[in-house]
Design a protein around this motif. Sequence first.
Motif, mmCIF file in Angstrom:
data_model
loop_
_atom_site.group_PDB
_atom_site.id
_atom_site.type_symbol
_atom_site.label_atom_id
_atom_site.label_comp_id
_atom_site.label_asym_id
_atom_site.label_seq_id
_atom_site.Cartn_x
_atom_site.Cartn_y
_atom_site.Cartn_z
ATOM 1 N N TRP A 178 -4.786 -44.609 66.846
ATOM 2 C CA TRP A 178 -3.402 -44.619 67.318
ATOM 3 C C TRP A 178 -3.395 -44.792 68.830
ATOM 4 C CZ3 TRP A 178 -5.811 -40.336 65.168
ATOM 5 C CH2 TRP A 178 -6.089 -39.261 66.031
ATOM 6 N N ASP A 179 -2.250 -45.184 69.343
ATOM 7 C CA ASP A 179 -2.078 -45.424 70.770
ATOM 8 C C ASP A 179 -1.692 -44.108 71.436
ATOM 9 O OD1 ASP A 179 -1.049 -46.074 73.324
ATOM 10 O OD2 ASP A 179 -0.572 -48.104 72.662
ATOM 11 N N CYS A 192 4.881 -19.467 75.274
ATOM 12 C CA CYS A 192 5.095 -20.784 74.699
ATOM 13 C C CYS A 192 6.259 -20.684 73.724
ATOM 14 C CB CYS A 192 3.840 -21.287 73.982
ATOM 15 S SG CYS A 192 3.355 -20.247 72.576
ATOM 16 N N SER A 193 6.786 -21.810 73.327
ATOM 17 C CA SER A 193 7.895 -21.798 72.381
ATOM 18 C C SER A 193 7.393 -21.409 70.998
ATOM 19 C CB SER A 193 8.560 -23.171 72.334
ATOM 20 O OG SER A 193 9.202 -23.450 73.561
ATOM 21 N N VAL A 194 8.044 -20.411 70.396
ATOM 22 C CA VAL A 194 7.647 -19.934 69.072
ATOM 23 C C VAL A 194 8.342 -20.807 68.034
ATOM 24 C CG1 VAL A 194 7.468 -17.928 67.559
ATOM 25 C CG2 VAL A 194 7.426 -17.620 70.029
ATOM 26 N N VAL A 195 7.774 -21.958 67.821
ATOM 27 C CA VAL A 195 8.334 -22.970 66.934
ATOM 28 C C VAL A 195 7.180 -23.829 66.426
ATOM 29 C CG1 VAL A 195 8.713 -24.572 68.856
ATOM 30 C CG2 VAL A 195 10.064 -24.819 66.760
ATOM 31 N N ILE A 196 7.343 -24.413 65.258
ATOM 32 C CA ILE A 196 6.318 -25.315 64.726
ATOM 33 C C ILE A 196 6.017 -26.399 65.756
ATOM 34 C CG2 ILE A 196 5.822 -27.040 62.952
ATOM 35 C CD1 ILE A 196 7.537 -25.390 61.024
ATOM 36 N N GLN A 197 4.735 -26.599 66.036
ATOM 37 C CA GLN A 197 4.343 -27.583 67.039
ATOM 38 C C GLN A 197 3.316 -28.553 66.468
ATOM 39 O OE1 GLN A 197 3.680 -26.384 71.061
ATOM 40 N NE2 GLN A 197 4.991 -24.558 70.912
ATOM 41 N N GLU A 198 3.448 -29.792 66.897
ATOM 42 C CA GLU A 198 2.563 -30.884 66.484
ATOM 43 C C GLU A 198 1.968 -31.486 67.755
ATOM 44 O OE1 GLU A 198 3.150 -34.984 63.868
ATOM 45 O OE2 GLU A 198 4.713 -34.319 65.247
ATOM 46 N N SER A 199 0.656 -31.473 67.870
ATOM 47 C CA SER A 199 0.027 -31.926 69.107
ATOM 48 C C SER A 199 -0.261 -33.415 69.074
ATOM 49 C CB SER A 199 -1.275 -31.158 69.350
ATOM 50 O OG SER A 199 -2.315 -31.692 68.544
ATOM 51 N N GLU A 200 -0.623 -33.953 70.229
ATOM 52 C CA GLU A 200 -0.931 -35.379 70.341
ATOM 53 C C GLU A 200 -2.202 -35.753 69.593
ATOM 54 O OE1 GLU A 200 -2.675 -33.351 74.039
ATOM 55 O OE2 GLU A 200 -0.898 -33.207 72.755
ATOM 56 N N GLU A 201 -2.993 -34.767 69.178
ATOM 57 C CA GLU A 201 -4.220 -35.044 68.428
ATOM 58 C C GLU A 201 -4.034 -34.836 66.927
ATOM 59 O OE1 GLU A 201 -6.870 -32.316 70.390
ATOM 60 O OE2 GLU A 201 -7.710 -33.924 71.605
ATOM 61 N N GLY A 202 -2.799 -34.502 66.521
ATOM 62 C CA GLY A 202 -2.548 -34.281 65.106
ATOM 63 C C GLY A 202 -2.711 -32.842 64.671
ATOM 64 N N LEU A 230 -1.752 -37.871 61.951
ATOM 65 C CA LEU A 230 -2.822 -38.427 62.780
ATOM 66 C C LEU A 230 -4.175 -37.905 62.306
ATOM 67 C CD1 LEU A 230 -1.329 -38.067 66.394
ATOM 68 C CD2 LEU A 230 -1.137 -40.000 64.812
ATOM 69 N N GLY A 231 -5.177 -38.778 62.330
ATOM 70 C CA GLY A 231 -6.525 -38.382 61.958
ATOM 71 C C GLY A 231 -6.815 -38.589 60.480
ATOM 72 N N LYS A 232 -8.062 -38.398 60.131
ATOM 73 C CA LYS A 232 -8.520 -38.499 58.747
ATOM 74 C C LYS A 232 -9.500 -37.376 58.469
ATOM 75 C CE LYS A 232 -6.810 -42.361 56.897
ATOM 76 N NZ LYS A 232 -6.104 -42.413 55.604
ATOM 77 N N GLY A 233 -9.647 -37.039 57.221
ATOM 78 C CA GLY A 233 -10.646 -36.053 56.844
ATOM 79 C C GLY A 233 -10.058 -34.705 56.475
ATOM 80 N N LYS A 234 -10.937 -33.772 56.201
ATOM 81 C CA LYS A 234 -10.564 -32.439 55.741
ATOM 82 C C LYS A 234 -9.850 -31.655 56.836
ATOM 83 C CE LYS A 234 -12.631 -28.280 53.703
ATOM 84 N NZ LYS A 234 -13.907 -27.633 53.285
ATOM 85 N N TRP A 235 -8.823 -30.942 56.405
ATOM 86 C CA TRP A 235 -8.092 -30.074 57.329
ATOM 87 C C TRP A 235 -8.721 -28.684 57.339
ATOM 88 C CZ3 TRP A 235 -4.103 -31.900 60.304
ATOM 89 C CH2 TRP A 235 -3.498 -33.105 59.900
ATOM 90 N N GLN A 236 -8.750 -28.078 58.491
ATOM 91 C CA GLN A 236 -9.212 -26.700 58.613
ATOM 92 C C GLN A 236 -8.010 -25.826 58.956
ATOM 93 O OE1 GLN A 236 -13.157 -25.721 60.238
ATOM 94 N NE2 GLN A 236 -12.092 -24.614 61.838
#
Length: 495
Positions: free
Chosen positions: A170-171, A400-410, A192-198
Amino acid sequence: MNDKDRDKRNGIMVSEVVKEYALQRGFEVYENMRMSKVEMNEAALTSVARMAMALSDGDKAFEMVKQMKILGINPRLRSYGPALSTYCNNGEIDKAFDVEKHMLEHGVYPEEPELEALLRVSIRGGKSDRVYYVLHKLRSSVRKVSTTTADLIVDWFKSKIALKVGKRKWDNGLIMKAMQNNGGGWHGTGWLGKGKWQVLQTSVRKDGMCKCCGVQLATIDLDPVETENFAKSVASIAISNEKNSNFQTFQKWLDYYGPFEAVIDAANVGLYSQGKFMPSKINAVVNELRQKLPSKKFPLIVLHHRRIKGDKRDVPINKALVDRWNNANVLYATPTGSNDDWYWLYAAIKFKCLLVSNDEMRDHLFQLLGNDFFPKWKERHQVRFGFSDAGLEFYMPPPCSVVIQESEEGHWHIPIEAELNDEAERRWLCITRAKLDMVSGDSSTTSKDEKPLQNGEQAKSVTRKESAKELQYQNLVNHKKMIGTPQESYKNHRK
């Protein structure tokens, strides 16, 4: 027929035969009312929808909601429940989301139970795009999830389908631009990303960094346009509920004597704990807060005029305090017939500053503000306080904001709802791709302190390789009640 073939209804065992007869008679009554053109309200049509739900007939239940609009009746959240529940239970994903679309088109917004149902049917159907959509709906409208929803989210990320979803490339520039445009904390461009989630359960450090993966969680505040719109909304509601032009007078007063770096809900402070109004408590908060503000100037004190001109107005110490605040032009006495809540709230929004109050702001007046701006603003600007044997304590906004967050790395970070005195105690889900590097190194190698979260299982909170000194520091932070921050923290809230 044995007990296993019976349903409980209000503590009474009802056989299937009786149930079927009751539903049949219920629909007959409805048809007779319809043929006789008897006027029906939302409650009546919702009752018919619930009967349809009992027969697993989602189409019939949804038809009742559509009838409401034809009859000029505004459907409520409960009106959609039978259709949504039935479609979700039947695995009819597209129809379930048609219900949600209809809700939004008619100004009805799903809450966590409805979103949980949509999430469940999406996971069961393996619809990764729908799961992604609902996660962001939870982010925007619920912010923190219940333990039930958290368990459901864990199920998704542990599934084989979740392992396969996502972009390999991804860009980064586009992702960062999307996050900036959204105000930070999410990009919304897809998995974003591929593979198993931890999936690990963890907590957040005092500086807002995830203890598990080391990601700095975002602080999400209103942007300038949102702040202006929010202030206008509060002013509009206040003016419509005020007598004469009291609130406009207050607005002019703020323009003349402002800006302020903090606002105090003085009635809330003065009535703390004992229910007996004590100006000395206001004075203690004012003096302590001044030491934390960059300018060291007085905060704005908002107080109903009856508190100033009450039974104890002639007590020398009280009169001296009021005179001192008046002389400094930092005391605003709200007039008779005015609700001082609107005054201190508007001032804090207008000046983008801190608000000192323990008010939960949950009554009907604050509900008028909706969920678009208010929860986000309140989290970043409200300072709570307490008096103890050790003295006055301030509980500053979370790091930090206590809310669901999604980072630039997925990465995903999902806060779990709980009643807490200290935000440092909150549990978060930290969800990363297993192949991504953790702070301490390659995440494919799990240290003895790390433990993937199994369904319903609590993982250890500290998963990074920290020195003994750092661990000792973290323990101090987690058990310390006061999380007050001085000038640097305040400046962050002014950005």
